[in-house]
Design an enzyme around this catalytic site. Sequence first.
Site, short mmCIF file in Angstrom:
data_model
loop_
_atom_site.label_atom_id
_atom_site.label_comp_id
_atom_site.label_asym_id
_atom_site.label_seq_id
_atom_site.Cartn_x
_atom_site.Cartn_y
_atom_site.Cartn_z
N LYS A 56 -15.16 21.11 10.15
CA LYS A 56 -13.92 21.83 9.80
C LYS A 56 -13.11 21.01 8.80
O LYS A 56 -12.56 21.54 7.83
CB LYS A 56 -13.11 22.13 11.06
CG LYS A 56 -13.77 23.21 11.92
CD LYS A 56 -13.20 23.32 13.32
CE LYS A 56 -14.06 24.28 14.15
NZ LYS A 56 -13.66 24.40 15.55
N GLN B 5 -9.43 21.73 19.56
CA GLN B 5 -10.86 21.90 19.78
C GLN B 5 -11.16 22.03 21.28
O GLN B 5 -10.78 21.16 22.06
CB GLN B 5 -11.62 20.70 19.18
CG GLN B 5 -13.12 20.82 19.25
CD GLN B 5 -13.69 21.96 18.39
OE1 GLN B 5 -13.22 22.20 17.28
NE2 GLN B 5 -14.67 22.66 18.90
N ASP C 21 -6.98 29.86 15.21
CA ASP C 21 -8.12 30.26 16.03
C ASP C 21 -7.88 31.64 16.65
O ASP C 21 -8.78 32.24 17.22
CB ASP C 21 -8.31 29.25 17.19
CG ASP C 21 -9.55 28.39 16.99
OD1 ASP C 21 -10.35 28.70 16.09
OD2 ASP C 21 -9.71 27.41 17.74
#
Length: 297
Positions: free
Chosen positions: A54, A98, A121
């Site tokens: 990422k 994460q 997200d």
Amino acid sequence: MPAKLIEGKPIAAQVRAEVARGVQAFLASTGRQPGLATVLVGDDPGSAVYVGAKQRACAEVGMAAFDKRLPANTPFTQLAELLEELNGDDAVSGVLLQLPVPDHLDGPTLTGMIDVAKDVDGLTPANAGLLALGRPGLRPCTPSGVIELLASIGIEGDRIEGAEAVVVGRSNLFGKPMAQLLLEANATVTICHSRTRDLPGVCARADILIAAVGRPRILTREFVKPGAVVIDVGVNRLTPEEAGTKSGLVGDVDFAAVAEVASAITPVPGGVGPMTIAMLLRNTLMAARRQAGIEDD
Ligand code: NAP
């Protein structure tokens, strides 16, 4: 193999190129770079690989990347403070925690602390609610990537309207938002899970069959209506001998058999996987633009 192969890499590359152009335009109009902050707690090697990918992807499209790594024993309050700080930092357009986090931390509660405008997200209760209500928000990356893959083979607009779509899996991360995005596109949607009676029969009704179960090759040929479009989200690691492939990675779909009856199918790896980071970059740019008061394209 009669089915068309839907490869994610070239489609993800198109999305990334479009984001890179958007970043340049954003920089030209605001004098600032969009920025993504990733938060990794602990030293799980798989999570570290994802976060590294990422970070690199941000650099490739010209975004700023903030790499926050904390030890596995970090207390909840310290993490909550970090998220609060990132929420308030103008250089940070998007914040990503994460998952999974270590057991002593409550992942959903921490995710819910991310500012809805920075939740790239799309996993906060606020963004999940906006999706459920059909209102604008930041959409989860992997389901959005699937919509993009479907569009790449012309399954959009009239071709998705009224189609029978079956999603196998009801996770908050993928299955539920996937079903809602399909509903938003006017498909007729069924969600299956471990308690579904007659899974093969329900799946065999699908014009669009999407598998996100996490069980190797569970969807065999008899689950698939001839001509269906099959999207395999599952990622399962077997030994190369068990898998019959070098990587040992297989999906939830028995690819070789299903490719004989489907009209189009995604491979694993190389299908849905590459789309997730591309959509994360798109969400980060979208978040930056909205925070700067620039209207969506
Ligand atoms: P999850 O949270 O474990 O959810 C799995 C779902 O499958 C659950 O809803 C479960 O039903 C259902 N299920 C389990 N066994 C079943 C069976 N025998 N028949 C029917 N349904 C069954 O998993 P997830 O996070 O959604 O991920 C699913 C898969 O997609 C995993 O392999 C994951 O690695 C992959 N994935 C890939 C990406 C990517 O490529 N970027 C992103 C996300 C996920 P219950 O709810 O009844 O337990």
